[in-house]
Design an enzyme around this catalytic site. Structure first.
Site, PDB file in Angstrom:
ATOM      1  N   ASP A 358       0.420  -1.464   0.034  1.00  0.00           N
ATOM      2  CA  ASP A 358       0.388  -0.530  -0.310  1.00  0.00           C
ATOM      3  C   ASP A 358       1.562   1.179   0.041  1.00  0.00           C
ATOM      4  O   ASP A 358       0.332   1.969  -0.673  1.00  0.00           O
ATOM      5  CB  ASP A 358      -1.279  -0.617   1.614  1.00  0.00           C
ATOM      6  CG  ASP A 358      -1.537  -1.313   1.569  1.00  0.00           C
ATOM      7  OD1 ASP A 358      -1.583  -2.269   0.778  1.00  0.00           O
ATOM      8  OD2 ASP A 358      -2.837  -1.275   1.988  1.00  0.00           O
ATOM      9  N   GLU A 487      -7.781 -10.965  -4.920  1.00  0.00           N
ATOM     10  CA  GLU A 487      -7.802 -11.790  -4.073  1.00  0.00           C
ATOM     11  C   GLU A 487      -8.508 -12.187  -3.825  1.00  0.00           C
ATOM     12  O   GLU A 487      -8.624 -13.719  -2.976  1.00  0.00           O
ATOM     13  CB  GLU A 487      -6.894 -11.420  -2.488  1.00  0.00           C
ATOM     14  CG  GLU A 487      -5.925 -10.525  -2.172  1.00  0.00           C
ATOM     15  CD  GLU A 487      -5.735  -9.260  -1.017  1.00  0.00           C
ATOM     16  OE1 GLU A 487      -4.009  -9.980  -0.096  1.00  0.00           O
ATOM     17  OE2 GLU A 487      -6.631  -9.488  -0.144  1.00  0.00           O
TER      18      GLU A 487
END
Length: 772
Positions: A358, A487
């Protein structure tokens, strides 16, 4: 989603006490200064549902991994940011009855996070079970001017009685992490002392030997007069308190000023901690609460001068972007290159407070544009310092060379143990390489390549070289068994984004080598020798670039998320009944994996990163296919979709995605804000405006802008630092104005027309393109 917070352009305001939203509010109203911070817990006792949280940056614990079965390569621990000494605590007793909002009738409750000044204030009236009523007012802050200091002004006024109010300021180190894998406490006591007027407490972690000393001092005034009263000192395991009994008459205001200083062994020798804490505390106490508050206001004024975004005509959007900027500024300040940005900042424990990709993908752009270049540079140096650990991580997974940066880390070691992420979500390597490119491209600081960047790029490239393999009958390189950014797909072959970012990394590494060979030949020779870099190795990289396989659907003209993606049944999210959402709370994992639904931008992540490599029609075809099947159940998803929607001219979708990312925590979109705010995605919110509505890109050393007004705003403005200039960009329905707030000229482009904004000068471009 329940919107219970009042809309205000500079404040977050809660006007009713509701135990059901208390843990959400504890997250939203959190405070920090880059060095320490904590959740918005009450100062007084509270026996209702609460997540107590005070955190020191860089202090963590290697909590032993807990998995159902062990796999070779699993890390031994999951790093946890530690819940540290509770310094805000103030027990209040009214004629012997504890003040506890869980046991009182509460009225006139108001809590306000003043983002302009960096303070948290609260007021309420509480009626105890015996009918006695008190009015409480408090204000506290974590100092931006003195990073080791926190301060509280807390007052209690008896409304309908006279008697005794007992005030007990304390330090409590007997705390635990809610997310502890085995419910153990992570701290041992080293030393403590208490005396009238204050005390201190030193703790150390059971592993890694981090030491933290917290010292407190206080003053009590009654109706404006300082109280000279005896204090009872209480010492018990990991706990120091003073107890002061204050006789009061109805209407007397009892005010407690509490000061605390927290220092760690990251910055001081073990024998210096108590002295350092006491010295910082003494200085703060001598300054006094009013002076400390003034310093805090001035420090935040400077922050907002560099990073504020102003939106006219949409108070909800205005409040939201300032909240996101506020949280980013109080999470990371950039002075310490040993620190990074956890997904929850100082607002909670989820995800361990560790570093993820991130930072490189979402946070670096914010700090590049809103602070001195050294701040973003330190984020990159953090990864450089972990290069040897990244090489070790690759060896642990069986690779002969190269570096695999961890998915989750505190010190460079991998500490995440879900196999589909630890072993397969390797695209994180690409984000780190991209951050180097982003920094160099934005700042023009090509010296970084020779100093630090090339070594990281080369070792990442070596990893990609070994991770792909050549398929002779296809004459292509493929990459099997990976998990992309989405994911909700595990263990797939040829994830388009992973393949693409791998090939791009190899390409950029070769470009960096060529630059150094031409412009820094001595350093180039040193690095080639240090790395043992051979021509046959770089030739192999070029061959992989030329022959990388990318899954493609030629009929639709889209990049396939991975091989076989179109074997899935493609059903748009809008055709799902509402009771199915969110999928991660309603569906089995098996069902999610077999579905077409996408958690967050995957192919579109690549089109955002490599924006200049693809034409508008390519982006449009892929966006139109993938966005309708994206559930945005990652906080990192809406911002990328908003930015691309802006580029495509999809005004309504861009605004919808902006609101979703900007008010994610304020409106609890994902029903999980009680765990902490989504700090790293807040940088994506900033990107939604600056890179999205503002259309900011940097090409050929020029700052490019292609702004449009989403239609909900009468105007908006943002500021960016660019190569020594601070530029304020203002967009209306009629024109775009760029004002240079420094004396350093800036070369910019507005809708393909070139300008130079002189020192303290202004340029205006007439006409703002309409959006669809």
């Amino acid at each position: 989603m329940k919107q219970y917070l009042k809309i205000d352009e500079w404040s977050i305001i809660e006007e009713t006490f509701d135990p059901q939203t208390q843990e959400i509010s504890e997250s939203v109203f959190s405070l920090g200064n880059g060095y320490m911070g904590g959740r918005a817990n009450f100062e007084e006792r509270y026996t209702g549902r609460s997540l107590q949280g005070s955190y020191m940056a860089g202090v963590y614990y290697p909590d032993k991994t807990r998995v159902g079965w062990w796999k070779n390569g699993y890390p031994e621990y999951f790093a946890k940011v530690l819940n540290s000494t509770n310094w805000i605590g103030i027990d209040i007793n009214i004629n012997g009855t504890p003040l506890d909002l869980a046991a009182c009738t509460v009225s006139e409750f108001r809590r306000e996070l003043n983002m302009k000044e960096g303070t948290l204030s609260r007021s309420f009236t509480a009626a105890l079970a015996d009918g006695k009523e008190v009015k409480v007012e408090s204000i506290r802050f974590v100092s931006m001017a003195r990073r080791e200091i926190g301060a509280i002004r807390y007052s209690v006024t008896p409304l309908n009685f006279s008697g005794t109010i007992t005030v007990a300021p304390y330090l409590d180190g007997d705390i635990r992490n809610k997310d502890a894998n085995y419910d153990e406490k992570f701290w041992n006591e080293v030393e403590k002392d208490g005396f009238p007027g204050g005390g201190y407490l030193t703790l150390k972690t059971k592993k890694l030997d981090f030491h933290v000393t917290t010292a407190m001092a206080y003053e009590i005034a009654v109706s404006g007069e300082l109280l000279k009263a005896d204090a009872e000192t209480v010492l018990r395991d990991k706990y120091v308190a003073n107890i002061v009994k204050v006789p009061v008459q109805q209407g007397d205001q009892v005010i407690l000023y509490k000061y605390a200083a927290s220092v760690t062994s990251r910055n001081y020798g073990l024998g210096q901690l108590v002295e350092a804490a006491q010295s910082a505390l003494q200085s703060a106490r001598e300054a006094g609460f009013a002076t400390l508050l003034t310093e805090q206001t001035e420090a935040w004024k400077d922050k907002w001068k560099e990073s504020d975004i102003i939106i006219e005509g949409d108070p909800s959007a205005q409040q939201a972007i300032r909240f996101n900027i506020f949280q980013l500024n109080q999470t990371y300040t950039g002075e310490d290159d040993r620190l990074n940005i956890g997904p929850k900042g100082f607002t909670g424990e989820k995800y361990g407070g560790s570093t993820y990709w991130d930072t490189e993908a979402y946070c670096v752009p914010f700090y590049l544009s809103t602070a001195d270049a050294s701040i973003a540079r330190n984020l990159l140096i953090y990864r450089y310092k972990h290069l040897e650990k990244a090489k070790e991580n690759a060896r642990k997974l069986g690779f002969a060379k190269g570096a695999l940066y961890p998915m989750v880390t505190m010190n460079g070691e991998e500490c995440h143990n879900e196999w589909e992420i630890t072993f397969e979500e390797i695209h994180r390597n690409g984000a780190i390489a991209y951050a180097i490119y982003n920094y160099v491209n934005y700042t023009g600081d090509k010296s970084y390549l020779g100093q630090y960047g090339l070594e990281v790029l080369a070792e990442i490239s070596r990893f990609w070289e070994e991770r792909v393999h050549y398929v002779p009958h296809k004459d292509k390189y493929v990459m099997l068994g990976v998990t992309g950014p989405n994911e909700y797909e595990n263990n797939v072959n040829n994830n388009w984004y992973t393949n693409r970012i791998a090939a791009w990394t190899l390409e950029y590494t070769l470009e960096a080598l060529a630059y150094l060979r031409e412009h820094e030949d001595t350093r180039y020779a040193e690095l080639v020798d240090k790395l043992g870099l051979l021509e046959e190795e770089t030739d192999k990289w070029q061959d992989i670039i030329d022959k990388m396989y990318y899954p493609l659907d030629e009929e639709r003209g889209i990049f396939l998320q991975q091989d076989g993606f179109l074997d899935k049944q493609i059903i748009p999210v809008k055709e799902l009944a509402p009771e199915h959402l969110p999928l991660n709370q309603k569906w089995s994992w098996d069902r999610i994996l077999r579905s077409c639904y996408i958690k967050q931008a995957d192919v579109l992540q690549g089109l955002y990163f490599l924006n200049d490599r693809y034409d508008l029609e390519t982006k449009k075809r892929n966006y139109d296919f993938y966005e309708p099947i994206t559930v945005h159940e990652s906080s990192l998803s809406p911002c990328i979709h908003s930015i691309l929607a802006c580029e495509l001219g999809y005004k309504e979708k861009a605004y919808e995605m902006y609101l979703r990312t900007s008010r994610l925590d304020l409106d609890n979109y994902n029903n999980d804000t009680e765990d902490g705010c989504h700090t790293t995605s807040m940088a994506g919110t900033w990107m939604s405006i600056v890179h999205g509505f503002g259309g900011l890109r940097v090409q050929n050393g020029r700052l490019g802008l292609k702004p449009f007004n989403p239609g909900h705003w009468s105007s908006y403005s943002f500021k960016v630092m660019f190569r020594g200039s601070r530029l304020k960009v203002t967009v209306t329905d009629r024109d775009i104005t760029v004002a240079n707030e420094t004396e350093t000229p800036a070369a910019i482009t507005i809708y393909d027309k070139e300008y130079t904004v002189g020192g303290l000068g202004t340029v205006t471009s007439q006409g703002v393109p309409a959006a669809i």
